[in-house]
Scaffold this motif. Structure first.
Motif, short mmCIF file in Angstrom:
data_model
loop_
_atom_site.label_atom_id
_atom_site.label_comp_id
_atom_site.label_asym_id
_atom_site.label_seq_id
_atom_site.Cartn_x
_atom_site.Cartn_y
_atom_site.Cartn_z
N LEU A 90 0.85 -1.17 0.00
CA LEU A 90 0.00 0.00 0.00
C LEU A 90 0.90 1.23 0.00
O LEU A 90 1.72 1.41 0.90
N ALA A 91 0.77 2.07 -1.02
CA ALA A 91 1.58 3.29 -1.12
C ALA A 91 0.86 4.45 -0.46
O ALA A 91 -0.35 4.63 -0.64
N LEU A 92 1.60 5.23 0.32
CA LEU A 92 1.05 6.35 1.07
C LEU A 92 1.85 7.61 0.74
O LEU A 92 3.07 7.61 0.87
N VAL A 93 1.17 8.66 0.32
CA VAL A 93 1.85 9.92 0.00
C VAL A 93 1.06 11.08 0.58
O VAL A 93 -0.13 11.23 0.28
N THR A 94 1.69 11.89 1.43
CA THR A 94 1.02 13.10 1.91
C THR A 94 1.41 14.27 1.02
O THR A 94 2.48 14.29 0.42
N TYR A 95 0.52 15.25 0.93
CA TYR A 95 0.79 16.44 0.15
C TYR A 95 1.84 17.31 0.85
O TYR A 95 2.00 17.22 2.07
N PRO A 96 2.56 18.15 0.08
CA PRO A 96 3.55 19.03 0.72
C PRO A 96 2.92 19.89 1.80
O PRO A 96 1.82 20.42 1.61
N LYS A 97 3.61 20.03 2.90
CA LYS A 97 3.09 20.81 4.03
C LYS A 97 3.71 22.20 4.01
O LYS A 97 4.92 22.35 4.04
N PHE A 98 2.83 23.21 3.99
CA PHE A 98 3.28 24.58 3.84
C PHE A 98 3.46 25.31 5.17
O PHE A 98 3.79 26.49 5.18
N ASP A 99 3.23 24.64 6.29
CA ASP A 99 3.31 25.36 7.56
C ASP A 99 4.69 25.95 7.81
O ASP A 99 4.83 27.01 8.43
N GLN A 100 5.74 25.27 7.31
CA GLN A 100 7.10 25.77 7.49
C GLN A 100 7.68 26.39 6.22
O GLN A 100 8.87 26.67 6.14
N ALA A 101 6.80 26.62 5.22
CA ALA A 101 7.24 27.29 4.00
C ALA A 101 7.66 28.72 4.34
O ALA A 101 7.02 29.40 5.14
N VAL A 102 8.76 29.18 3.74
CA VAL A 102 9.27 30.53 4.00
C VAL A 102 8.88 31.45 2.86
O VAL A 102 9.12 31.15 1.68
N LEU A 103 8.25 32.57 3.21
CA LEU A 103 7.78 33.52 2.20
C LEU A 103 8.96 34.21 1.51
O LEU A 103 9.83 34.78 2.15
N VAL A 112 -0.33 36.94 -5.32
CA VAL A 112 0.59 35.89 -5.74
C VAL A 112 1.63 35.71 -4.63
O VAL A 112 2.39 36.62 -4.33
N VAL A 113 1.63 34.53 -4.01
CA VAL A 113 2.52 34.24 -2.90
C VAL A 113 3.63 33.31 -3.39
O VAL A 113 3.36 32.18 -3.79
N SER A 114 4.86 33.79 -3.37
CA SER A 114 6.01 32.97 -3.78
C SER A 114 6.77 32.53 -2.54
O SER A 114 7.07 33.35 -1.66
N ILE A 115 7.08 31.24 -2.47
CA ILE A 115 7.82 30.73 -1.31
C ILE A 115 9.23 30.38 -1.74
O ILE A 115 9.53 30.23 -2.92
N ARG A 116 10.10 30.23 -0.76
CA ARG A 116 11.53 30.11 -1.01
C ARG A 116 11.88 28.89 -1.86
O ARG A 116 12.88 28.88 -2.56
N SER A 117 11.05 27.86 -1.81
CA SER A 117 11.32 26.66 -2.60
C SER A 117 11.14 26.89 -4.08
O SER A 117 11.55 26.09 -4.91
N GLY A 118 10.48 28.00 -4.46
CA GLY A 118 10.19 28.27 -5.86
C GLY A 118 8.73 28.04 -6.21
O GLY A 118 8.28 28.40 -7.29
N MET A 119 7.97 27.42 -5.30
CA MET A 119 6.55 27.19 -5.56
C MET A 119 5.75 28.48 -5.40
O MET A 119 6.15 29.40 -4.67
N VAL A 120 4.63 28.55 -6.11
CA VAL A 120 3.79 29.74 -6.11
C VAL A 120 2.35 29.34 -5.86
O VAL A 120 1.88 28.31 -6.34
N ARG A 121 1.63 30.15 -5.10
CA ARG A 121 0.19 29.95 -4.94
C ARG A 121 -0.50 31.29 -5.11
O ARG A 121 0.07 32.34 -4.82
N THR A 122 -1.73 31.26 -5.59
CA THR A 122 -2.47 32.50 -5.86
C THR A 122 -3.84 32.45 -5.21
O THR A 122 -4.41 31.38 -4.99
#
Length: 348
Positions: free
Chosen positions: A125-138, A154-164
């Motif tokens: 059984l494969a288990l994958v959780t979604y990335p957790k943004f609580d410790q994402a750095v703005l 538009v919120v850009s985080i240090r990892s390079g990911m973006v959310r709007t």
């Protein structure tokens, strides 16, 4: 009693018993070990050593069989010091690479493929959780004025990911007001984690004195939980029910019921995976039977590893009967976690 106390021949016999049990799912007798492996020991001597290992808690003796099976303690010693080094075979690596060659435009699609490949290669059984943004750095905030009363954030985080996110403002705003608020937010918030921002946002906004900026600032204060929400906390992927049910352990209907309950209640999965995290994120975590701290899962093992995109992390892994090929499972999880991190960084 620890594995360091075991003599070399006791370690060898424990290792071979576990090898045979993993292969055949049948209790292992001394005659099989004597015939299968050239140990230079008689069947009677091997039987006595197996009896000693049982007394020390490394093996168990089912009532219906003359053979032995590993205990949680036996598996733990095996995983920590007796098994072969985890090495991913060429064919498995080829399958993983081929699946990750696709150009993914969506992180969710990539996670689904990851879960599928992990289950297919391990038959667990494969288990994958979604990335957790609580410790994402703005990294930065951009505010795009869509109309006099609507803005796109538009919120850009240090990892390079973006959310709007789109926000409605209860009063008309001018372009220069939006720009001033954007500059102010970046000055006050950049370098903070999402959790820090949510916990201190209103306090940090108190010294904005310009009345003209208040309508925009107010909507940010009211929407801070929405903007910086960790949307991953209630999301996980569970794949491979058909694969895990092929194992002989699932002749017992109660084991099937446990798996169905697990699949239907993702909160259990997320809670277990969160508690499996190693202090060292580069290390694979192996939990065997009672180590999972859930009575319903006492007959299972769980192997997990974190994947990451900068400061943003998630967890992937497998769960299945304790009788599994641990070196193969660990090698597969390590490589998939590494590839997933690379692909997510490119998407971001």
């Amino acid at each position: 009693m620890t594995e360091n106390i075991l003599k070399e021949r006791e370690k060898a016999i424990l290792r071979y018993v576990i090898h045979q049990f993993i292969l055949n799912a049948m209790p292992v007798g001394s005659r099989l070990i004597s015939k299968k492996y050239n140990l230079g020991l008689s069947s009677a001597t091997i039987r006595n050593i197996m009896s000693d290992l049982e007394e020390m808690g490394y093996l168990d003796h089912p009532h219906t069989s003359a053979g032995r099976i590993p205990t949680d303690k036996g598996y733990r010693v095996y995983v920590d010091s007796l098994m072969d080094p985890p090495v991913l075979d060429r064919e498995a690596k080829k399958i993983i690479d081929m699946n990750f060659e696709t150009q993914f435009s969506d992180a969710e699609e990539l996670l689904r493929i990851t879960s599928y490949v992990l289950s297919e290669l391990t038959n667990q059984l494969a288990l994958v959780t979604y990335p957790k943004f609580d410790q994402a750095v703005l990294e930065k905030i951009q505010i795009v004025r869509l109309s006099s009363t609507r803005v796109l954030v538009v919120v850009s985080i240090r990892s390079g990911m973006v959310r709007t996110i789109t926000l409605e403002i209860n009063a008309e705003s001018k372009e220069e007001h939006i720009e001033l608020v954007q500059n102010y937010l970046n000055e006050k918030l950049c370098g903070l984690t999402f959790t820090e921002i949510k916990n201190s946002f209103e306090e940090r906004m108190r010294d904005v004195n310009k009345d003209s900026l208040q309508p925009v600032i107010r909507v940010f204060i009211e929407s801070v939980d929405k903007i910086f929400k960790d949307t991953s906390t209630d999301k996980a992927l569970v794949t491979g029910t058909k694969n895990i049910l092929k194992h002989p352990e699932f002749i017992d209907p109660s084991n099937i019921q446990t798996i169905i309950e697990l699949i239907e209640n993702q909160d259990i999965i997320i809670h277990i995976l969160d508690n499996r995290r190693e202090n060292d994120p580069n290390k694979v975590s192996v939990s065997i039977g009672g180590e999972i701290n859930d009575e319903k899962l006492s007959e299972y093992s769980m192997i997990t590893k974190e994947y990451s995109i900068g400061d943003v992390k998630g967890t992937l892994g497998i769960m299945g009967p304790k009788r599994m090929e641990y070196p193969k499972m660990i090698a597969t999880i390590e490589y998939i976690a590494e590839q997933l991190s690379k692909e997510l960084t490119q998407i971001g």
